[in-house]
Design a protein around this motif. Sequence first.
Motif, mmCIF file in Angstrom:
data_model
loop_
_atom_site.group_PDB
_atom_site.id
_atom_site.type_symbol
_atom_site.label_atom_id
_atom_site.label_comp_id
_atom_site.label_asym_id
_atom_site.label_seq_id
_atom_site.Cartn_x
_atom_site.Cartn_y
_atom_site.Cartn_z
ATOM 1 N N UNK A 195 0.843 -1.210 0.000
ATOM 2 C CA UNK A 195 0.000 0.000 0.000
ATOM 3 C C UNK A 195 0.875 1.256 0.000
ATOM 4 N N UNK A 196 1.988 1.187 0.725
ATOM 5 C CA UNK A 196 2.860 2.355 0.879
ATOM 6 C C UNK A 196 3.774 2.569 -0.339
ATOM 7 N N UNK A 197 4.185 1.475 -1.004
ATOM 8 C CA UNK A 197 5.259 1.582 -2.001
ATOM 9 C C UNK A 197 4.855 1.337 -3.449
ATOM 10 N N UNK A 440 -11.494 -5.575 -7.694
ATOM 11 C CA UNK A 440 -12.673 -5.092 -8.418
ATOM 12 C C UNK A 440 -12.381 -3.696 -8.924
ATOM 13 N N UNK A 441 -12.983 -3.361 -10.065
ATOM 14 C CA UNK A 441 -12.986 -1.952 -10.446
ATOM 15 C C UNK A 441 -14.386 -1.562 -10.875
ATOM 16 N N UNK A 442 -14.715 -0.318 -10.608
ATOM 17 C CA UNK A 442 -16.036 0.204 -10.930
ATOM 18 C C UNK A 442 -16.192 1.591 -10.339
ATOM 19 N N UNK A 454 -6.812 0.536 -2.032
ATOM 20 C CA UNK A 454 -7.635 1.214 -3.038
ATOM 21 C C UNK A 454 -6.800 2.210 -3.836
ATOM 22 N N UNK A 455 -7.058 2.248 -5.136
ATOM 23 C CA UNK A 455 -6.512 3.289 -6.009
ATOM 24 C C UNK A 455 -7.690 4.003 -6.652
ATOM 25 N N UNK A 471 -12.544 3.259 -10.039
ATOM 26 C CA UNK A 471 -11.411 3.021 -9.137
ATOM 27 C C UNK A 471 -11.177 1.514 -8.999
ATOM 28 N N UNK A 472 -9.967 1.159 -8.557
ATOM 29 C CA UNK A 472 -9.600 -0.243 -8.334
ATOM 30 C C UNK A 472 -9.448 -0.494 -6.844
ATOM 31 N N UNK A 473 -9.911 -1.670 -6.398
ATOM 32 C CA UNK A 473 -9.606 -2.101 -5.025
ATOM 33 C C UNK A 473 -9.033 -3.522 -5.073
ATOM 34 N N UNK A 474 -8.124 -3.793 -4.145
ATOM 35 C CA UNK A 474 -7.465 -5.093 -4.103
ATOM 36 C C UNK A 474 -7.614 -5.698 -2.707
ATOM 37 N N UNK A 475 -8.037 -6.957 -2.672
ATOM 38 C CA UNK A 475 -8.106 -7.671 -1.394
ATOM 39 C C UNK A 475 -6.698 -7.985 -0.909
#
Length: 519
Positions: A195-197, A440-442, A454-455, A471-475
């Motif tokens: 998340x940080x890098x 997911x993205x939406x 999240x991005x 936007x994109x989110x990653x588990x």
Amino acid sequence: MAVAKILWVDDEMESLQSQKMFLENKGYEVHTLSNGFDAIDYVKEHMVDVVLLDESMPGISGLETLAKIKEIRQQIPVIMITKNETENVMDDAIGSQISDYLIKPVNPNQVLLSLKKLLDNKRLVAEKTTSAYQQEFRNLFMALSSNPDYNEWMEIYKKLVYWELEMEKSDSPEMREVFQTQKEEANTEFGKFIAKNYASWVNPKSTDLPIMSHTLLQYKVLPHLEKGIPTFFVLIDNLRFDQWKAIQPIFAESFRIQQEESFYAILPTATQYARNAIFAGMLPIDIEKKFPVQWKNDDEEGGKNLYEEEFFKDQLKRLKKDNLRTSYTKVLNHNAGQDLVNNIHNLLDNDLNVIVYNFVDMLSHARTEMEVLKELANDEMSYRSITASWFEHSPLHQALKRIADKKVNIILATDHGSVRVNSPHKVIGDKQTTTNLRYKHGRNLNYEPKEVIAFRDPREAGLPTPTVNSSFIFAKADGYLCYPNNYNYFANYYRNSFQHGGVSLEEMIIPVIKMTGKV
């Protein structure tokens, strides 16, 4: 612990009474017989843990007795004891599946050592493994607490894989549980690290960056090309580092393993993103710009990995390597695998041969759908085992064995790994939201921020923007993303399945291996 039962068969047993007493004092139960016929009858009627068998006896020889005992109980370990050191006797005994071989006169400690090796080996290894991990636990804990960089994370994960494989030898459920907790803690910390890098890796202002999907060919494949020596770049889809370790011994029979390294899969850790990035040598955002027709987003119709060869050739051209003789082979089914076996010799005239082999990905998807595969691969250990079994009997293995005696370079890699998911997370989105479980993205995605990375602007992650405000989110770790409708059904259906697309050590830190033929 149950007393081990020893059957000792020797026609000079009277002179071995002191040896028998020595073993009994060490806690073994020893039954003695003076000939092979009685031994065969005894084994029919009684359970025995080990047979000590004299090779030279009147009536029926030790080797003949051995053959009959193995017919009755194949699994009984037999230690052959003989005065005869001739090579053909040893060969006959070893060919008849003896477990050890002692030359007369034997001293009591020799016999004891041989018995310990056979009977106590698993227990001793388990105890040693548990004790060694207890010492290593603190080192791993310190490494996790010391703000590791991307190189140190690769080392930490390699150590975790090592200990996960070692834990298979341990019979301590408590230690396995401690290890599992430490691995989960490592994945939690790794999620924070990514998340940080991650954004700085794909929008680099620094030169100190990890090798990632889109730089793999440039830095880990092309530098190994040698004039007059064909290089095979073998990409096995969805191969985790621990699965590589499971198939490594099979490769080692045919090839010299020279470098065992890892690199980082881009996000999403999914085939259409990571594999296209490998062959294009570009991040998805740049592939979409350069190849707007060929690039497909998740929600678009059509195959997502149909243009890898075109991307590959374009990358070679950009790197001024388009004078190379190359081939590109994709194996999606058994028939294509057989074609590879039959054709692999014809590839030896090329400088660089790409072989993309889809199986492990199909295995992980089929495991989710099929009850029988859930039983066969119900945890990491069995997942590794089924991968090794597949590879050993696969057309890919057959094909590679055919060139093992040639002067060749093999670079083995993958596009991403997978993680076993157990923690469902609710995500709300509109009808255009994608269905993937690990990302997911939406638009207007509604989620618990601490459960995902999240991005809000996909460009920060080097990704195309499928729709405005998308936007994109990653588990992270072992999470998976489910919609509120039918939530319980999907949460239960996908729990304990292997998924990819998100952020975990297993999905992102993946193998790249350099091997050569044994010539």
